[in-house]
Design a protein around this motif. Structure first.
Motif, PDB file in Angstrom:
ATOM      1  N   ASP A 162       0.956  -1.130   0.166  1.00 38.00           N
ATOM      2  CA  ASP A 162       0.179  -0.392   0.087  1.00 38.00           C
ATOM      3  C   ASP A 162       0.897   0.925   0.150  1.00 38.00           C
ATOM      4  OD1 ASP A 162      -2.138   2.077   1.126  1.00 38.00           O
ATOM      5  OD2 ASP A 162      -3.246   0.193   0.830  1.00 38.00           O
ATOM      6  N   ASP A 163       0.641   2.204  -0.787  1.00 37.98           N
ATOM      7  CA  ASP A 163       1.272   3.816  -0.737  1.00 37.98           C
ATOM      8  C   ASP A 163       0.622   4.939   0.693  1.00 37.98           C
ATOM      9  OD1 ASP A 163      -1.337   4.016  -1.819  1.00 37.98           O
ATOM     10  OD2 ASP A 163      -0.642   5.916  -2.590  1.00 37.98           O
ATOM     11  N   GLU A 164       0.302   4.080   1.208  1.00 38.94           N
ATOM     12  CA  GLU A 164       0.015   4.925   2.950  1.00 38.94           C
ATOM     13  C   GLU A 164       0.332   4.546   3.276  1.00 38.94           C
ATOM     14  OE1 GLU A 164      -4.324   6.113   2.829  1.00 38.94           O
ATOM     15  OE2 GLU A 164      -5.035   5.352   1.229  1.00 38.94           O
ATOM     16  N   ALA A 165       2.000   4.996   3.787  1.00 37.37           N
ATOM     17  CA  ALA A 165       2.637   4.125   4.912  1.00 37.37           C
ATOM     18  C   ALA A 165       1.724   3.659   6.347  1.00 37.37           C
ATOM     19  CB  ALA A 165       3.817   5.053   5.122  1.00 37.37           C
ATOM     20  N   ILE A 166       0.832   5.044   6.792  1.00 34.70           N
ATOM     21  CA  ILE A 166       0.226   4.922   8.218  1.00 34.70           C
ATOM     22  C   ILE A 166      -0.407   4.281   8.034  1.00 34.70           C
ATOM     23  CG2 ILE A 166      -1.695   6.368   6.903  1.00 34.70           C
ATOM     24  CD1 ILE A 166      -2.012   7.989  10.085  1.00 34.70           C
ATOM     25  N   VAL A 181       3.862  -1.477  -6.104  1.00 31.44           N
ATOM     26  CA  VAL A 181       4.087  -2.886  -7.357  1.00 31.44           C
ATOM     27  C   VAL A 181       5.982  -3.323  -7.335  1.00 31.44           C
ATOM     28  CG1 VAL A 181       3.685  -3.892  -9.442  1.00 31.44           C
ATOM     29  CG2 VAL A 181       1.886  -2.446  -7.816  1.00 31.44           C
ATOM     30  N   ALA A 182       6.567  -2.833  -7.166  1.00 27.91           N
ATOM     31  CA  ALA A 182       7.783  -2.273  -8.510  1.00 27.91           C
ATOM     32  C   ALA A 182       8.522  -3.250  -6.326  1.00 27.91           C
ATOM     33  CB  ALA A 182       8.957  -1.606  -8.123  1.00 27.91           C
ATOM     34  N   GLU A 183       8.777  -2.564  -4.575  1.00 27.69           N
ATOM     35  CA  GLU A 183       8.763  -3.425  -3.921  1.00 27.69           C
ATOM     36  C   GLU A 183       8.837  -4.196  -3.599  1.00 27.69           C
ATOM     37  OE1 GLU A 183       8.584  -1.039  -1.121  1.00 27.69           O
ATOM     38  OE2 GLU A 183       9.898   1.197  -1.609  1.00 27.69           O
ATOM     39  N   ALA A 184       7.497  -4.979  -4.175  1.00 27.53           N
ATOM     40  CA  ALA A 184       6.426  -5.938  -4.071  1.00 27.53           C
ATOM     41  C   ALA A 184       6.643  -6.702  -4.540  1.00 27.53           C
ATOM     42  CB  ALA A 184       4.800  -5.562  -4.263  1.00 27.53           C
ATOM     43  N   VAL A 228      -5.661  -1.796  -4.535  1.00 28.04           N
ATOM     44  CA  VAL A 228      -6.100  -1.199  -5.830  1.00 28.04           C
ATOM     45  C   VAL A 228      -5.445  -0.324  -6.280  1.00 28.04           C
ATOM     46  CG1 VAL A 228      -7.890  -0.755  -7.146  1.00 28.04           C
ATOM     47  CG2 VAL A 228      -8.156  -2.881  -5.701  1.00 28.04           C
ATOM     48  N   ARG A 229      -5.844   0.872  -5.583  1.00 36.09           N
ATOM     49  CA  ARG A 229      -4.916   1.703  -6.722  1.00 36.09           C
ATOM     50  C   ARG A 229      -3.109   2.695  -5.774  1.00 36.09           C
ATOM     51  NH1 ARG A 229      -9.674   5.950  -8.019  1.00 36.09           N
ATOM     52  NH2 ARG A 229     -11.021   4.911  -9.049  1.00 36.09           N
ATOM     53  N   MET A 230      -2.419   2.818  -6.681  1.00 37.87           N
ATOM     54  CA  MET A 230      -1.555   3.446  -6.136  1.00 37.87           C
ATOM     55  C   MET A 230      -0.553   3.646  -7.264  1.00 37.87           C
ATOM     56  SD  MET A 230      -0.082  -0.100  -4.364  1.00 37.87           S
ATOM     57  CE  MET A 230       0.093  -1.494  -5.360  1.00 37.87           C
ATOM     58  N   PRO A 231       0.209   3.971  -6.676  1.00 34.45           N
ATOM     59  CA  PRO A 231       1.059   5.543  -8.392  1.00 34.45           C
ATOM     60  C   PRO A 231       1.599   4.523  -9.379  1.00 34.45           C
ATOM     61  CG  PRO A 231       1.385   6.691  -6.155  1.00 34.45           C
ATOM     62  CD  PRO A 231       0.652   5.188  -5.978  1.00 34.45           C
ATOM     63  N   GLY A 232       1.573   4.905 -10.116  1.00 35.68           N
ATOM     64  CA  GLY A 232       2.786   3.635 -11.038  1.00 35.68           C
ATOM     65  C   GLY A 232       1.671   2.653 -11.406  1.00 35.68           C
ATOM     66  N   SER A 235      -0.831  -0.714 -10.612  1.00 38.15           N
ATOM     67  CA  SER A 235      -2.194  -0.228  -9.599  1.00 38.15           C
ATOM     68  C   SER A 235      -1.858  -1.790  -9.069  1.00 38.15           C
ATOM     69  CB  SER A 235      -3.196  -0.977 -10.820  1.00 38.15           C
ATOM     70  OG  SER A 235      -3.326  -1.652 -11.300  1.00 38.15           O
ATOM     71  N   GLY A 236      -2.445  -2.422  -8.170  1.00 40.63           N
ATOM     72  CA  GLY A 236      -2.733  -3.560  -7.276  1.00 40.63           C
ATOM     73  C   GLY A 236      -3.345  -5.088  -8.676  1.00 40.63           C
ATOM     74  N   LEU A 237      -4.204  -3.975  -9.070  1.00 42.28           N
ATOM     75  CA  LEU A 237      -4.725  -5.365  -9.966  1.00 42.28           C
ATOM     76  C   LEU A 237      -3.445  -5.766 -11.054  1.00 42.28           C
ATOM     77  CD1 LEU A 237      -8.170  -3.890 -10.870  1.00 42.28           C
ATOM     78  CD2 LEU A 237      -7.306  -5.986  -9.417  1.00 42.28           C
ATOM     79  N   ASP A 238      -2.456  -4.872 -11.675  1.00 40.94           N
ATOM     80  CA  ASP A 238      -1.642  -5.328 -12.256  1.00 40.94           C
ATOM     81  C   ASP A 238      -0.897  -6.446 -11.382  1.00 40.94           C
ATOM     82  OD1 ASP A 238      -2.172  -3.868 -14.128  1.00 40.94           O
ATOM     83  OD2 ASP A 238      -1.005  -2.079 -13.582  1.00 40.94           O
ATOM     84  N   LEU A 239      -0.270  -6.323 -10.156  1.00 42.93           N
ATOM     85  CA  LEU A 239       0.088  -6.464  -9.279  1.00 42.93           C
ATOM     86  C   LEU A 239      -0.425  -8.189  -9.532  1.00 42.93           C
ATOM     87  CD1 LEU A 239       2.998  -7.705  -7.285  1.00 42.93           C
ATOM     88  CD2 LEU A 239       1.598  -6.530  -5.786  1.00 42.93           C
ATOM     89  N   LEU A 240      -1.998  -8.389  -9.064  1.00 48.60           N
ATOM     90  CA  LEU A 240      -2.270  -9.092  -9.077  1.00 48.60           C
ATOM     91  C   LEU A 240      -2.101 -10.590  -9.977  1.00 48.60           C
ATOM     92  CD1 LEU A 240      -4.605 -11.344  -7.270  1.00 48.60           C
ATOM     93  CD2 LEU A 240      -6.640  -9.832  -8.565  1.00 48.60           C
TER      94      LEU A 240
END
Length: 537
Positions: A8-12, A37-40, A56-60, A62-67
């Motif tokens: 997730d792009d939200e660190a909190i 996604v790259a770090e994942a 699902v929604r991250m810069p660059g 998306s979570g669906l691309d990773l899935l």
């Protein structure tokens, strides 16, 4: 046990999940984080991920691309999609690419723990099924290997209520090679008295190794770093065979040292093949080749291992000359252990110099000499010979057949003849009742010390095999069982007498140097631990 990746792009959000979810309660011991996604993908390359929570929604990308990437890799990772939007399209695509669940922000702890409980149950069930399938297949490999080497089909396994026979011909080899793709193989054979019975290597409730619990040799071999799996078989006549499966082409450096430890007695022997590719296996896994192994191991007289190749040895029958028989009769009639040992040694060195006689004919020759001596004893000492002595004569002939190597056969013969002459010189032998009585008295007075049957046999001037035979005949249990029971009975007596004694002190007092082993034996014989025994006093 399990590794979770939070993407997730939200660190909190990542920090909150990592901090407040009770991961340990569900078997999760590692929680990793990735901001995109790259770090994942980098984390997946460096770690074995079991479960991912993916926004699902991250810069660059998306979570669906990773899935989708995870789905293509078929990595077995469970993925849970996280979204701040309740959109049907996201949910539909998540299902298409194999997401296990779909969570809406803000994330609730109970939703995450529900998923973790489901995930843990699914993984435990899968591992249970995989273990059972692996055990069953390994068991089938072992039985098929045993049949290929011996032609004996002593075993059937039960699966789903139906009898499952061992795999035919080399079908099992094809399945083995397919299962361990890219592996290398080595064939070893170990000769020793511990392999006389095929059922010692195939206990009723266990399969083949890994985790094999037969004689213990397979368990020790499985500890070698390169060994992926072991397929065992018993060749009969005290010889066990093992097909070692290596993870790569490198030979196992510690194998020769370990086999030297396993075959610790001078009478033991072992042999090994080169490290083989799958194509080289069939020529070693044949009944004809087993006979070559038997012969080479039988005539081995030193501590060096025997390298072997697929060549065959042609043997002939051994016949004792009339001159040797007459000389032996004279030594027996003089009741001279020294002369008898001399002629036995002559026979031994003669056979060592010509190691091409069949094993059966050599054993037959030794039994012929022993029966010659028995006939002399019957003529001169039949009236005074105790019944136990005559029963022991039949047992002695059986021990000749159980000898694994020529050296073991020779030493067995020396012990048997020495025992026989000793019985003659004592006019039918010392009373077996008196010997066993003295052994039991010795045990009771030396419980805190190491007690070995072989030392007792030497003390009372007889072979350990014959002392074991007399003891079990009179007491109804073997000596080792009697020793364990006597030690534990004494331990219970000490525990009753003093409530201040520690368990390890009692263990030392009855001959156990390891308190854990003492506790195991205590529970085996009484059904409870020493601590539980103390509580019940």
């Amino acid at each position: 046990m399990y590794t979770v990746l939070l993407v997730d792009d939200e660190a909190i959000l990542r920090e909150g999940m990592r901090k407040y979810i009770p991961w340990n309660e569900y078997g999760v011991n590692t929680v990793l984080e990735a901001a995109d996604v790259a770090e994942a993908l980098d984390a997946m390359d460096r770690h074995e991920i079991d479960l991912m929570f993916v926004d699902v929604r991250m810069p660059g990308e998306s979570g669906l691309d990773l899935l989708q990437t995870v789905h293509k890799r078929r990595s077995g990772v469970h993925v849970v999609i996280i979204s701040g939007y309740h959109e049907f399209e996201y949910a539909q695509l998540s299902v298409r690419y194999g997401a296990e669940d779909y969570l809406l922000k803000p994330i609730k702890t109970e939703d995450v723990t529900r998923i973790l409980g489901w995930f843990r149950d699914q993984r435990e069930q899968l591992r249970k099924e995989q273990r059972e399938e692996k055990r069953w297949m390994n068991d089938l490999f072992a039985k098929s290997f045993h049949y290929a080497l011996t032609g004996k089909d002593e075993f059937l396994t039960e699966r789903n209520g139906a009898a499952e026979e061992r795999l035919q011909t080399f079908e099992w080899l094809d399945k083995l090679v397919h299962r361990y793709t890219g592996c290398m193989y080595q064939f070893i054979a170990v000769a020793g008295s511990g392999y006389a019975d095929v059922r010692e290597l195939f206990p009723k409730s266990s399969g083949a190794v890994p985790g094999h619990a037969g004689t213990g040799t397979a368990e020790r071999l499985a500890e070698l770093e390169q060994v992926e799996a072991i397929v065992p078989a018993v060749l009969g006549d005290g010889i066990a065979a093992y097909l070692l499966v290596y993870r790569n082409a490198a030979a196992e450096d510690g194998l020769m040292e370990l086999l030297g430890q396993i075959c610790s007695l001078p009478e033991d022997a072992w042999a090994y093949s080169p490290v083989l590719s799958a194509s080289g296996l069939p020529q070693y896994v044949t009944q004809a080749y087993v006979e070559t192994i038997r012969t080479k191991l039988f005539y081995k007289t030193d501590r060096k291992p025997v390298p072997f190749d697929p060549g065959h040895i042609v043997t002939s029958a051994y016949e004792i000359s009339e001159a040797t028989l007459n000389a032996f009769r004279k030594a027996v009639s003089e009741e001279s252990p020294e002369k008898i040992k001399f002629y036995l040694s002559e026979l031994y060195f003669q056979l060592c110099a010509n190691p091409l006689y069949s094993i059966a004919s050599v054993k037959r020759a030794y039994k012929q000499l022993y029966e010659l001596a028995l006939e002399y004893g019957r003529r001169h000492y039949e009236a005074s010979m105790p019944e136990s002595g005559r029963a022991g004569d039949e047992w002695a002939l059986e021990t000749v057949d159980r000898s694994v190597t020529l050296l073991a056969l020779h030493r067995t013969a020396e012990r048997l003849f020495t025992e026989l002459v000793r019985r003659w010189l004592n006019e039918g032998g010392r009373s077996s009742h008196r010997v066993v009585k003295e052994v039991k008295k010795y045990v009771l007075s030396h419980l805190s010390e190491p007690i070995l049957l072989v030392d007792l046999a030497e003390k009372y001037q007889m072979s350990s095999e014959y002392l074991s035979f007399l003891f079990k005949k009179q007491e109804g249990v073997n000596f080792n069982h009697y020793l364990k029971q006597t030690r534990i009975d004494k331990a219970k007596e000490l525990l009753r007498a003093s409530s201040t004694l520690k368990v390890y002190e009692v263990a030392f007092a009855v001959g156990y140097q390891d308190a854990k082993h003492f506790t195991k034996v205590f529970k085996e014989l009484t059904g409870i631990t020493p601590a539980q025994f103390i509580e019940r006093l």
